[in-house]
Design a protein around this motif. Structure first.
Motif, mmCIF file in Angstrom:
data_model
loop_
_atom_site.group_PDB
_atom_site.id
_atom_site.type_symbol
_atom_site.label_atom_id
_atom_site.label_comp_id
_atom_site.label_asym_id
_atom_site.label_seq_id
_atom_site.Cartn_x
_atom_site.Cartn_y
_atom_site.Cartn_z
ATOM 1 N N PHE A 38 -11.838 -0.871 4.911
ATOM 2 C CA PHE A 38 -10.740 -0.171 5.609
ATOM 3 C C PHE A 38 -10.769 -0.512 7.099
ATOM 4 O O PHE A 38 -11.466 0.151 7.877
ATOM 5 C CB PHE A 38 -10.910 1.337 5.439
ATOM 6 C CG PHE A 38 -10.383 1.893 4.130
ATOM 7 C CD1 PHE A 38 -10.491 1.181 2.945
ATOM 8 C CD2 PHE A 38 -9.796 3.161 4.091
ATOM 9 C CE1 PHE A 38 -10.018 1.710 1.741
ATOM 10 C CE2 PHE A 38 -9.318 3.695 2.901
ATOM 11 C CZ PHE A 38 -9.427 2.974 1.727
ATOM 12 N N THR A 91 -3.586 -5.444 1.933
ATOM 13 C CA THR A 91 -2.626 -4.435 1.472
ATOM 14 C C THR A 91 -2.158 -3.653 2.678
ATOM 15 O O THR A 91 -2.975 -3.225 3.508
ATOM 16 C CB THR A 91 -3.231 -3.514 0.383
ATOM 17 O OG1 THR A 91 -2.171 -2.703 -0.149
ATOM 18 C CG2 THR A 91 -4.351 -2.606 0.890
ATOM 19 N N LEU A 117 -1.428 8.747 -1.178
ATOM 20 C CA LEU A 117 -0.117 8.105 -1.341
ATOM 21 C C LEU A 117 0.639 8.704 -2.536
ATOM 22 O O LEU A 117 1.869 8.848 -2.489
ATOM 23 C CB LEU A 117 -0.279 6.589 -1.512
ATOM 24 C CG LEU A 117 -0.811 5.836 -0.284
ATOM 25 C CD1 LEU A 117 -1.148 4.383 -0.628
ATOM 26 C CD2 LEU A 117 0.200 5.885 0.858
ATOM 27 N N ALA A 171 -7.896 -3.502 3.657
ATOM 28 C CA ALA A 171 -7.128 -2.256 3.483
ATOM 29 C C ALA A 171 -7.075 -1.488 4.794
ATOM 30 O O ALA A 171 -7.734 -1.856 5.767
ATOM 31 C CB ALA A 171 -7.768 -1.408 2.394
ATOM 32 N N SER A 172 -6.263 -0.427 4.790
ATOM 33 C CA SER A 172 -6.052 0.375 5.998
ATOM 34 C C SER A 172 -5.524 -0.523 7.126
ATOM 35 O O SER A 172 -5.957 -0.419 8.269
ATOM 36 C CB SER A 172 -7.363 1.079 6.387
ATOM 37 O OG SER A 172 -7.175 1.976 7.430
ATOM 38 N N THR A 229 -1.362 -1.201 -4.149
ATOM 39 C CA THR A 229 -2.502 -0.280 -4.113
ATOM 40 C C THR A 229 -1.962 1.129 -3.886
ATOM 41 O O THR A 229 -1.036 1.323 -3.097
ATOM 42 C CB THR A 229 -3.493 -0.629 -2.977
ATOM 43 O OG1 THR A 229 -2.778 -0.808 -1.757
ATOM 44 C CG2 THR A 229 -4.266 -1.893 -3.285
ATOM 45 N N THR A 230 -2.551 2.086 -4.609
ATOM 46 C CA THR A 230 -2.218 3.486 -4.359
ATOM 47 C C THR A 230 -3.533 4.221 -4.134
ATOM 48 O O THR A 230 -4.604 3.671 -4.369
ATOM 49 C CB THR A 230 -1.493 4.131 -5.567
ATOM 50 O OG1 THR A 230 -2.398 4.223 -6.679
ATOM 51 C CG2 THR A 230 -0.262 3.353 -5.974
ATOM 52 N N ASN A 231 -3.433 5.421 -3.652
ATOM 53 C CA ASN A 231 -4.604 6.299 -3.548
ATOM 54 C C ASN A 231 -4.088 7.730 -3.702
ATOM 55 O O ASN A 231 -2.859 7.943 -3.696
ATOM 56 C CB ASN A 231 -5.366 6.057 -2.233
ATOM 57 C CG ASN A 231 -4.544 6.365 -0.996
ATOM 58 O OD1 ASN A 231 -3.780 7.335 -0.984
ATOM 59 N ND2 ASN A 231 -4.673 5.569 0.048
ATOM 60 N N ASP A 288 0.861 -1.182 0.000
ATOM 61 C CA ASP A 288 0.000 0.000 0.000
ATOM 62 C C ASP A 288 0.899 1.234 0.000
ATOM 63 O O ASP A 288 1.105 1.864 1.044
ATOM 64 C CB ASP A 288 -0.880 -0.045 1.257
ATOM 65 C CG ASP A 288 -2.096 0.878 1.173
ATOM 66 O OD1 ASP A 288 -2.527 1.188 0.052
ATOM 67 O OD2 ASP A 288 -2.624 1.264 2.228
ATOM 68 N N ARG A 331 -2.958 -1.655 9.796
ATOM 69 C CA ARG A 331 -2.052 -0.838 10.614
ATOM 70 C C ARG A 331 -0.994 -1.650 11.362
ATOM 71 O O ARG A 331 -0.015 -1.110 11.828
ATOM 72 C CB ARG A 331 -2.860 -0.053 11.649
ATOM 73 C CG ARG A 331 -3.907 0.873 11.062
ATOM 74 C CD ARG A 331 -3.332 2.250 10.779
ATOM 75 N NE ARG A 331 -4.192 3.010 9.886
ATOM 76 C CZ ARG A 331 -5.275 3.675 10.265
ATOM 77 N NH1 ARG A 331 -5.617 3.690 11.529
ATOM 78 N NH2 ARG A 331 -5.991 4.341 9.400
ATOM 79 N N LYS A 343 -9.532 1.973 -9.427
ATOM 80 C CA LYS A 343 -10.097 2.065 -8.080
ATOM 81 C C LYS A 343 -11.193 3.133 -8.073
ATOM 82 O O LYS A 343 -10.968 4.268 -8.505
ATOM 83 C CB LYS A 343 -8.961 2.485 -7.139
ATOM 84 C CG LYS A 343 -9.079 1.981 -5.729
ATOM 85 C CD LYS A 343 -7.800 2.360 -4.995
ATOM 86 C CE LYS A 343 -7.768 1.863 -3.597
ATOM 87 N NZ LYS A 343 -6.654 2.448 -2.853
HETATM 88 C C1 E4P Z 1 -6.252 1.026 0.347
HETATM 89 O O1 E4P Z 1 -6.295 0.759 -0.821
HETATM 90 C C2 E4P Z 1 -5.926 2.344 0.883
HETATM 91 O O2 E4P Z 1 -4.962 2.909 0.039
HETATM 92 C C3 E4P Z 1 -5.303 2.313 2.245
HETATM 93 O O3 E4P Z 1 -5.220 0.998 2.767
HETATM 94 C C4 E4P Z 1 -5.818 3.338 3.202
HETATM 95 O O4 E4P Z 1 -5.132 3.203 4.420
HETATM 96 P P1 E4P Z 1 -5.107 4.346 5.548
HETATM 97 O O5 E4P Z 1 -6.375 4.264 6.317
HETATM 98 O O6 E4P Z 1 -3.926 3.968 6.386
HETATM 99 O O7 E4P Z 1 -4.936 5.641 4.821
#
Ligand code: E4P
Length: 217
Positions: free
Chosen positions: A129, A183, A31, A163-164, A26-28, A6, A166, A83
Motif C-alpha cells: 500500500f 490498482t 469499497l 495498491a493504495s 480490486t475491492t475491499n 480499485d 493516490r 484477498k
Molecule cells: C487495494 O487492493 C486496496 O483496495 C486499496 O488500494 C487501498 O487503498 P486506500 O489506501 O486508498 O484505501
C-alpha cells in the motif's frame, strides 16, 4: 504493467473496460460498504465485466474461517481472486488456496520482508500500500523498489500489485520500477489521460479546421 480498477462502482468499471485498459479489479470491505451493494451480488456483477482477476476479500481473522469464506467467494466466478491479509493465518490460507489452484492476493503489505513471506507462501499477487505508507511519513515507492529487487533475486512469480495509489506519479514510478500491476481509483486512472498541451493542441487544431469550412461526416 497491468491496470486494475480499485473500486466496486459498476459504472466506473464499465467505463474503464470500454477504453480497453481494464485488466482486473480490486475491492475491499471499505469499497464494498461505499458501493452500498450486496457483497456477493456486486462481486458477481464485476466478475462479468472483466476476464481478469477480481479480488474479493475475506473478513475472518482465523485460518479455518478464512478458508470457509474463500470457499463461498471462489464459487462466485472463475476469475475471483481471494484477498487475504498479511498475517500468519492469512498466509496459511494463501498457501492452502494456492496449492488448490486458486488465485490469491495478499493485502495490507507494508514491508519488503512481508512481501518475501507472501511470495514464499505462493501468493499470486502481493499488494503493498504505497499511499498509506506515504501518509505515515515513509516513501511507499522505495518499498516497491525493494520488493522488485527481492523478487528478481529469487525469480519469485508473485506479481507486485501496487495498491493504495493516490496520484499519477505513483503510476509512473510503478511502471519505471517494473511493478507488474497497479490498482487505482477510477479518478486517478482518468487523470492519466489529461495533459494541458493535449487540450491546447485540440483547441488550436479545431480553430484552424473551422476556417476551412469543411466537415468529415
Ligand atoms: C487495494 O487492493 C486496496 O483496495 C486499496 O488500494 C487501498 O487503498 P486506500 O489506501 O486508498 O484505501
Amino acid at each position: 504493467m497491468k491496470f486494475f480498477a480499485d473500486t466496486a462502482e459498476i459504472a466506473d468499471i464499465k467505463e474503464m473496460a470500454a477504453t480497453g485498459l481494464l485488466d482486473g479489479v480490486t475491492t475491499n470491505p471499505s469499497l464494498i460498504a461505499k458501493s452500498g451493494r450486496d457483497f456477493m451480488e456486486v462481486t458477481k456483477e464485476i466478475c462479468g465485466l472483466t476476464d481478469g482477476p477480481v479480488s474479493a476479500e475475506v473478513v475472518a481473522l482465523d485460518h479455518e474461517t478464512m478458508m470457509k469464506e474463500a470457499e463461498v467467494l471462489r464459487k462466485i466466478a472463475d476469475n475471483v481472486c481471494i484477498k487475504v491479509p498479511l498475517t500468519i493465518d492469512g498466509l496459511k490460507t494463501c498457501n492452502a488456496l494456492t496449492m488448490d489452484g486458486t488465485m490469491v492476493n495478499v493485502t495490507l503489505c507494508f514491508s519488503a520482508n512481508q512481501a518475501l513471506l507472501a511470495a514464499k507462501a505462493g501468493a499470486t499477487f502481493i499488494s503493498p500500500f504505497v499511499g498509506r505508507h506515504d501518509d505515515n511519513g515513509s516513501n511507499g515507492m522505495d518499498l516497491i523498489r525493494d520488493i522488485r529487487q527481492i523478487y528478481d533475486n529469487y525469480d519469485f512469480e508473485t506479481e507486485i500489485l501496487v495498491a493504495s495509489v493516490r496520484h499519477a506519479t505513483h503510476v509512473l514510478e510503478s511502471a519505471l520500477i517494473g511493478a507488474d500491476v497497479m490498482t487505482a481509483p477510477p479518478a486517478v486512472i482518468k487523470g492519466l489521460f489529461k495533459h494541458i498541451l493535449t487540450d491546447k493542441g485540440i483547441e488550436g487544431f479545431l480553430a484552424d479546421w473551422e476556417k476551412t469550412g469543411q466537415s468529415i461526416v
